[in-house]
Design an enzyme around this catalytic site. Structure first.
Site, PDB file in Angstrom:
ATOM      1  N   ASP A  30       0.336  -1.081  -0.484  1.00 39.31           N
ATOM      2  CA  ASP A  30      -0.057   0.095  -0.061  1.00 39.31           C
ATOM      3  C   ASP A  30       0.707   0.955   0.222  1.00 39.31           C
ATOM      4  O   ASP A  30       1.926   1.208   0.810  1.00 39.31           O
ATOM      5  CB  ASP A  30      -1.607   0.324   1.476  1.00 39.31           C
ATOM      6  CG  ASP A  30      -2.337   0.929   1.336  1.00 39.31           C
ATOM      7  OD1 ASP A  30      -2.380   0.705   0.314  1.00 39.31           O
ATOM      8  OD2 ASP A  30      -2.489   1.661   2.020  1.00 39.31           O
ATOM      9  N   ARG A  60       0.397   7.410  -2.947  1.00 41.59           N
ATOM     10  CA  ARG A  60       0.599   8.416  -2.371  1.00 41.59           C
ATOM     11  C   ARG A  60       2.296   8.681  -2.599  1.00 41.59           C
ATOM     12  O   ARG A  60       2.377   9.702  -2.224  1.00 41.59           O
ATOM     13  CB  ARG A  60       0.017   8.119  -1.644  1.00 41.59           C
ATOM     14  CG  ARG A  60      -1.421   8.144  -0.605  1.00 41.59           C
ATOM     15  CD  ARG A  60      -1.469   7.925   0.942  1.00 41.59           C
ATOM     16  NE  ARG A  60      -1.710   6.699   0.645  1.00 41.59           N
ATOM     17  CZ  ARG A  60      -1.952   5.704   1.329  1.00 41.59           C
ATOM     18  NH1 ARG A  60      -1.515   6.412   2.870  1.00 41.59           N
ATOM     19  NH2 ARG A  60      -1.962   4.468   1.513  1.00 41.59           N
ATOM     20  N   ASN A 116     -10.246  -3.196  -7.740  1.00 41.04           N
ATOM     21  CA  ASN A 116      -9.596  -2.039  -8.027  1.00 41.04           C
ATOM     22  C   ASN A 116      -9.219  -1.328  -9.570  1.00 41.04           C
ATOM     23  O   ASN A 116      -9.333  -0.904 -10.050  1.00 41.04           O
ATOM     24  CB  ASN A 116      -7.226  -2.485  -8.143  1.00 41.04           C
ATOM     25  CG  ASN A 116      -7.044  -2.817  -7.158  1.00 41.04           C
ATOM     26  OD1 ASN A 116      -6.220  -3.113  -6.920  1.00 41.04           O
ATOM     27  ND2 ASN A 116      -7.141  -1.395  -6.097  1.00 41.04           N
TER      28      ASN A 116
END
Length: 245
Positions: free
Chosen positions: A24, A28, A72
């Site tokens: 994960d 970001r 996803n």
């Protein structure tokens, strides 16, 4: 991985046999650096290979990597297209190296909607590495924990309907045989970098008694030392499986 890994000295009986890894924070990581989200995924490829090396160094026999979930598909068309091609190309690029390390690759996930080219590469990696015994890397592509359980329930219902499976024969052990990878042991250590604290529908059945370790580091920055630290924390846990000691 070029530097020599120095894993912690933990007795074998205190090591996890099966680590579930939620990779994960790739998007970001890239956004924080003003890069395209795809650049984070590219960096994640190298990190996953480092995690394989770290597991081998510690003698951990099973690693399940959450590469693409059934949820996803909700991402943008461009990102989904990239991730499909990326998963295909990672397998194509890395299968020989994984094979040389003695890694057996297994695919866990659904076929529907998955690109045929991705399926071909997954199956090619499975075939090439099928006799390897150093460790098993489960690539969870188009995978969802609820979907896996629903698929298993459907197959059990089908067999019950035609009389080949009686209700009293349905147990936790027999149910497990209808899951995507029934020969893999239950998850011992459920590991999620990035600071998020949730399972995200990953290996729900198998993680019933897993020890959860969440680390506040985005996956592209993750290192073998971070994995070692998670395993050290796991080794200190008191696992009672619902009982007492």
């Amino acid at each position: 991985m070029t530097k020599q890994l120095v894993p912690p000295q933990i007795p074998q009986e205190f090591l996890p046999r099966h680590i579930a890894l939620v990779m994960d924070g790739n998007g970001r990581w890239a956004t924080n650096r003003g890069l395209k989200r795809t650049e984070g995924h590219k960096r994640g490829e190298a990190v996953l290979l480092d995690m394989v090396d770290a597991c081998i160094a510690m003698g951990i026999p099973y690693l399940s990597a959450y590469a693409f979930s059934t949820e996803n598909w909700r991402r943008s068309t461009d990102e989904v297209r990239f991730l499909m091609g990326f998963n295909r190309d990672v397998l194509r690029r890395q299968r020989d190296a994984l094979n040389a390390k003695g890694v057996r690759v297994r695919w866990v996930g659904r076929r529907p909607r998955l690109w045929r080219s991705v399926i071909r590469e997954l199956e090619a990696a499975e075939e090439l590495t099928k006799d390897n015994t150093t460790m098993t890397l489960a690539m969870c592509v188009n995978y969802g924990g609820r979907a896996e359980i629903v698929d298993a329930a459907r197959e059990i219902a089908r067999r019950s309907a035609v009389g080949t499976l009686r209700p009293e024969e349905i147990t936790e052990d027999s149910f497990t045989q209808f899951l995507d990878e029934p020969d893999m042991p239950d998850v011992d250590l459920f590991l999620r970098p990035s600071g998020e604290k949730r399972t995200s529908n990953f290996l729900l059945w198998q993680s019933a008694y897993a020890e959860m370790v969440y680390q506040n580091k985005l996956f592209p920055d993750y290192t073998p030392e971070d994995l070692f630290a998670a395993v050290e924390e796991y080794a200190l846990r008191d696992r009672r499986f619902g009982g007492t000691k």
